[in-house]
Design an enzyme around this catalytic site. Sequence first.
Site, PDB file in Angstrom:
ATOM      1  N   ASP A   1      46.477 -18.587 -29.105  1.00 30.92           N
ATOM      2  CA  ASP A   1      46.992 -17.890 -27.935  1.00 30.92           C
ATOM      3  C   ASP A   1      47.031 -16.397 -28.210  1.00 30.92           C
ATOM      4  OD1 ASP A   1      47.305 -20.184 -26.477  1.00 30.92           O
ATOM      5  OD2 ASP A   1      49.445 -20.401 -26.877  1.00 30.92           O
TER       6      ASP A   1
ATOM      7  N   ASP B   1      48.888 -24.682 -32.146  1.00 28.50           N
ATOM      8  CA  ASP B   1      48.370 -23.363 -31.826  1.00 28.50           C
ATOM      9  C   ASP B   1      48.843 -22.303 -32.809  1.00 28.50           C
ATOM     10  OD1 ASP B   1      50.977 -22.425 -31.042  1.00 28.50           O
ATOM     11  OD2 ASP B   1      50.700 -23.405 -29.116  1.00 28.50           O
TER      12      ASP B   1
ATOM     13  N   ASP C   1      49.635 -17.968 -32.605  1.00 32.46           N
ATOM     14  CA  ASP C   1      49.801 -16.840 -31.694  1.00 32.46           C
ATOM     15  C   ASP C   1      49.401 -15.548 -32.401  1.00 32.46           C
ATOM     16  OD1 ASP C   1      50.833 -18.595 -29.841  1.00 32.46           O
ATOM     17  OD2 ASP C   1      52.913 -18.159 -30.327  1.00 32.46           O
TER      18      ASP C   1
END
Length: 330
Positions: free
Chosen positions: A139, A85, A87
Site C-alpha cells: 500500500d 501487506d 505500507d
Amino acid sequence: MANNHEQFIAFNDAIKLNDTKKEELRENRDALRKKIEKYFNDNLPNETKPGFHAQGSFMMFTTVNPIPIITENEDGDTITLRPYDLDDGIYFIDKLENKKESKIYRNWIYDAVKCHTSKGAEKKASCIRVNYADGHNIDLPIYFEEKDKKDVIPELAQKSGYIESDPIEFLTWFNDLADEQLRRIVRYFKAWRDKQMQDSDITLPPGIILTILVSNNYVKNDRDDISLQETLQKIKNELDINYVCYRPTTKKDEELLKDYDKTHFLDRLSKFIESANEAVNHSSQKEACKKWQKHLGERFSCSNIKEENESNEAKSFSSPAIINKNAESA
C-alpha cells in the site's frame, strides 16, 4: 499450573515474518520506489520529486504470516495465497503554494505503478495498492508536507481530499513503548483475529486497533501465556467500561472502534479469555495447550508436549540391558 510458554515461543516463530520474507518485501518495496522515481524523471521532470518512508506493522516488527488461502489460478493450478501487506509512505514535501489537489498526486503514483506487476494496481480510499501474485500487496499512502515549517502535520491524500495523519509519529509512539514480549503479544492477538475471521464471516478490529489495545494494557511477565492472559483481561475490563479506542497520535480525537460491532468482538474476546484462564490453571500442560490451540489454530502446536506419565510409560519400554549399563556407569 500448566506452563505453555515454550509453545508460545514456537508459535511466535511460526507466525512472524522470517528473514527471507522480510528481504523479499524490502526488495519489492525498493523496486517500487525506483519505478516511481523513474516515472517522475521521465514524465514529470519539473515537478517536486517524492520521498519515501516505510511505516506500519512491518516497521514495528509485528507483521504476522497470514493463514494461507488455497485456491486455483486462471490455469486451474492450485496456488497458496498469503494476503498480507506492507505500507510505504510517499511524501511530497513542498511549499504550500505548490500543493496539488489530492487526486493529482494519487493519479501520478497510480500511473507510475499500475503496470509494475501482473496483478496491477488499484486506487483505494486512502492509498494506491499494488497487488502481487502470491496474494500480498504493498500500500502506498500519499502525503503532502509543507516545506521548511516546524511542527507541521502531514496531510494524507485521500480520494475525498486531505486529512491530517502522521504514521511516523505512531511508529515512534509504539517503538518507544515496545519490548520484545509486547511485540510477541501483539502478534499473538493478530493471529487470534485471523483465526476467528477464518472460521466465520464476522469482521473484527484490524491490526492497528489491536496494537493500541495491547500497548495500553500490556502486562509483562516471564511467561508469554500469563502475559497474554492478563493483557487480554485488562483489555476486556477496559472495553466493558467504555467501548472506545482512541488513536494515541495524530489525530488524537479519532475513535477507531466505532465501526466494529461490540457484541461480536467482546463475545469472541470473552471466550478467548475463558479458555486462557482454564489453560493457565490446568494441571495438564497438553490439555492446557489444546485450549490455546482452539483459539489460535493448528500453528499453535502441542505435538512436542509429553506429560510426566507418558515419559514414565516410555521409560518402561526401554531395554533392561541399557538401563543396567547406565546404572553401572553412573
